[in-house]
Write an enzyme that holds these catalytic residues in place. Structure first.
Site, PDB file in Angstrom:
ATOM      1  N   SER A 195      23.680 -38.213  33.227  1.00 13.80           N
ATOM      2  CA  SER A 195      24.824 -38.396  32.317  1.00 13.80           C
ATOM      3  C   SER A 195      24.468 -37.740  30.987  1.00 13.80           C
ATOM      4  O   SER A 195      23.272 -37.545  30.693  1.00 13.80           O
ATOM      5  CB  SER A 195      25.047 -39.896  32.101  1.00 13.80           C
ATOM      6  OG  SER A 195      25.923 -40.123  31.022  1.00 13.80           O
ATOM      7  N   TYR A 226      22.344 -48.714  30.393  1.00  9.55           N
ATOM      8  CA  TYR A 226      22.797 -47.449  30.996  1.00  9.55           C
ATOM      9  C   TYR A 226      22.036 -46.271  30.383  1.00  9.55           C
ATOM     10  O   TYR A 226      21.558 -45.382  31.094  1.00  9.55           O
ATOM     11  CB  TYR A 226      24.302 -47.313  30.757  1.00  9.55           C
ATOM     12  CG  TYR A 226      24.968 -46.163  31.486  1.00  9.55           C
ATOM     13  CD1 TYR A 226      25.444 -46.308  32.783  1.00  9.55           C
ATOM     14  CD2 TYR A 226      25.165 -44.933  30.852  1.00  9.55           C
ATOM     15  CE1 TYR A 226      26.081 -45.258  33.438  1.00  9.55           C
ATOM     16  CE2 TYR A 226      25.796 -43.878  31.505  1.00  9.55           C
ATOM     17  CZ  TYR A 226      26.259 -44.045  32.797  1.00  9.55           C
ATOM     18  OH  TYR A 226      26.893 -43.002  33.450  1.00  9.55           O
TER      19      TYR A 226
HETATM   20  P1  NAD Z   1      32.535 -44.981  40.561  1.00  9.32           P
HETATM   21  O1  NAD Z   1      32.583 -46.389  40.092  1.00  9.32           O
HETATM   22  O2  NAD Z   1      33.806 -44.275  40.857  1.00  9.32           O
HETATM   23  O3  NAD Z   1      31.606 -44.871  41.845  1.00  9.32           O
HETATM   24  C1  NAD Z   1      30.391 -45.557  41.938  1.00  9.32           C
HETATM   25  C2  NAD Z   1      29.973 -45.620  43.394  1.00  9.32           C
HETATM   26  O4  NAD Z   1      28.748 -46.349  43.452  1.00  9.32           O
HETATM   27  C3  NAD Z   1      30.973 -46.356  44.309  1.00  9.32           C
HETATM   28  O5  NAD Z   1      31.013 -45.719  45.552  1.00  9.32           O
HETATM   29  C4  NAD Z   1      30.344 -47.735  44.457  1.00  9.32           C
HETATM   30  O6  NAD Z   1      30.699 -48.416  45.663  1.00  9.32           O
HETATM   31  C5  NAD Z   1      28.876 -47.358  44.450  1.00  9.32           C
HETATM   32  N1  NAD Z   1      27.999 -48.479  44.149  1.00  9.32           N
HETATM   33  C6  NAD Z   1      28.035 -49.331  43.101  1.00  9.32           C
HETATM   34  N2  NAD Z   1      27.073 -50.268  43.227  1.00  9.32           N
HETATM   35  C7  NAD Z   1      26.403 -49.963  44.367  1.00  9.32           C
HETATM   36  C8  NAD Z   1      25.303 -50.544  45.036  1.00  9.32           C
HETATM   37  N3  NAD Z   1      24.669 -51.638  44.575  1.00  9.32           N
HETATM   38  N4  NAD Z   1      24.889 -49.990  46.196  1.00  9.32           N
HETATM   39  C9  NAD Z   1      25.520 -48.905  46.720  1.00  9.32           C
HETATM   40  N5  NAD Z   1      26.562 -48.300  46.108  1.00  9.32           N
HETATM   41  C10 NAD Z   1      26.998 -48.839  44.963  1.00  9.32           C
HETATM   42  O7  NAD Z   1      31.672 -44.219  39.456  1.00  9.32           O
HETATM   43  P2  NAD Z   1      31.562 -42.664  39.028  1.00  9.32           P
HETATM   44  O8  NAD Z   1      32.170 -42.519  37.690  1.00  9.32           O
HETATM   45  O9  NAD Z   1      31.982 -41.773  40.136  1.00  9.32           O
HETATM   46  O10 NAD Z   1      29.984 -42.568  38.797  1.00  9.32           O
HETATM   47  C11 NAD Z   1      29.111 -41.931  39.707  1.00  9.32           C
HETATM   48  C12 NAD Z   1      27.840 -41.554  38.972  1.00  9.32           C
HETATM   49  O11 NAD Z   1      28.148 -40.617  37.932  1.00  9.32           O
HETATM   50  C13 NAD Z   1      27.144 -42.730  38.288  1.00  9.32           C
HETATM   51  O12 NAD Z   1      25.744 -42.596  38.423  1.00  9.32           O
HETATM   52  C14 NAD Z   1      27.555 -42.574  36.847  1.00  9.32           C
HETATM   53  O13 NAD Z   1      26.623 -43.150  35.967  1.00  9.32           O
HETATM   54  C15 NAD Z   1      27.593 -41.070  36.729  1.00  9.32           C
HETATM   55  N6  NAD Z   1      28.380 -40.584  35.610  1.00  9.32           N
HETATM   56  C16 NAD Z   1      29.704 -40.874  35.520  1.00  9.32           C
HETATM   57  C17 NAD Z   1      30.417 -40.400  34.427  1.00  9.32           C
HETATM   58  C18 NAD Z   1      31.884 -40.672  34.273  1.00  9.32           C
HETATM   59  O14 NAD Z   1      32.404 -40.416  33.179  1.00  9.32           O
HETATM   60  N7  NAD Z   1      32.572 -41.149  35.280  1.00  9.32           N
HETATM   61  C19 NAD Z   1      29.786 -39.649  33.444  1.00  9.32           C
HETATM   62  C20 NAD Z   1      28.441 -39.381  33.568  1.00  9.32           C
HETATM   63  C21 NAD Z   1      27.748 -39.856  34.653  1.00  9.32           C
END
Ligand code: NAD
Length: 260
Positions: free
Chosen positions: A142, A155
């Site tokens: 991130s 985080y």
């Molecule tokens: P999201 O909530 O849409 O998806 C998260 C996924 O992780 C889901 O499939 C959920 O079921 C799974 N998950 C959660 N807890 C779990 C567990 N204990 N075991 C197995 N699976 C689990 O989130 P996203 O925004 O797509 O985020 C995905 C990644 O990208 C994360 O690591 C997040 O930190 C990173 N990220 C997101 C953003 C953003 O703005 N959305 C920015 C930077 C980084």
């Protein structure tokens, strides 16, 4: 290059992970998705990935807080697809709170899911990749792996840790045809961010629209959310032969946020 490769994407039942699974399916890879979701939706996603062109598909329910389940995920994929070629450590959760009120159980969970799970998945996958003399580890970190924001202590800690893991894995695997890199997205509009908008509004005592305009996109000079497809494209590049010499690096994909 990616066709027929065996790809694990943790946390891929929604958001960025699902977008990456769709991208690699279009390239003809074998895809293992993971994450929390009801049974009928699992079937729906697997069918969609097959329709997009995936060579083979499977789901594994490993809870990313549980090291033994993570090991089983990697070993199950190796048994079913005869290899683990590309590991995309993506699962992540968020919790927004001033540190003095931050619940200890949420702190532990964020560290387990957002950081430790990548350690355990890599630990299980690297021996398989070493035997094949080829592998790709792509960590979805991130912008918070590079800079901080208030109220996101756990985080920010976890994402900074991921960049340290990425560099270490790169050094340990460089002579085995394996690369390890991280992608550092800015704000991407996914279910995780939608929840965060609500939490941040509560933590700061402002409206959800003010959170989007004045907190999230205030940091992002383009004033636009990053697209899921953009993250998937970068993962595709890092997995390709064009990126053979790219290892131990992290790539901002943040609309200029970390240029500040
Ligand atoms: P999201 O909530 O849409 O998806 C998260 C996924 O992780 C889901 O499939 C959920 O079921 C799974 N998950 C959660 N807890 C779990 C567990 N204990 N075991 C197995 N699976 C689990 O989130 P996203 O925004 O797509 O985020 C995905 C990644 O990208 C994360 O690591 C997040 O930190 C990173 N990220 C997101 C953003 C953003 O703005 N959305 C920015 C930077 C980084």
């Amino acid at each position: 290059m990616i066709k027929n490769k065996s790809v694990i994407i943790t946390g891929s039942t929604s958001g960025i992970g699902l977008g990456i699974a769709q991208f690699f399916s279009k390239k003809g890879a074998k895809i293992c998705i993971n994450g929390f979701i009801d049974n009928s939706s699992i079937e729906q996603i697997l069918n969609q990935l097959k329709t997009l062109g995936a060579d083979a598909v499977m789901y594994h329910a490993a809870d990313m807080t549980q090291p033994t389940e993570i090991e089983d995920l990697v070993n199950s994929v190796n048994s079913k697809f005869s290899s683990v070629d590309i590991l995309i450590n993506n699962a992540g959760i968020q919790y927004v709170s001033p540190i003095e009120n931050f619940p200890a159980d949420m702190y532990e969970k964020i560290i387990q899911i957002n950081m430790s799970s990548s350690f355990y998945a890599s630990k299980a996958a690297i021996p398989i990749m070493k035997r094949n003399n080829w592998g790709r580890i792509i960590n979805i970190a991130s912008a918070h792996g590079v800079v901080a924001s208030p109220f996101k202590s756990a985080y920010v800690m976890a994402k900074h840790g991921i960049l340290g893991l990425t560099k270490t894995l790169a050094l340990e695997t460089a002579q085995f045809g394996i690369t390890a890199n991280a992608i550092c997205p800015g704000y991407v509009l996914t279910p995780l961010v939608e929840g965060q908008i609500k939490d941040t509004a509560r933590a700061r005592g402002i409206s959800e629209n003010e959170v989007i305009q004045n907190v999230m996109l205030a940091n992002q000079p383009t004033k636009k959310f990053v697209k899921i497809e953009e993250v998937a494209e970068m993962a595709g590049y890092l997995a390709s032969s064009k990126a053979n010499s790219v290892t131990g690096s992290s790539f901002p994909l943040d609309g200029g946020w970390t240029a500040h």
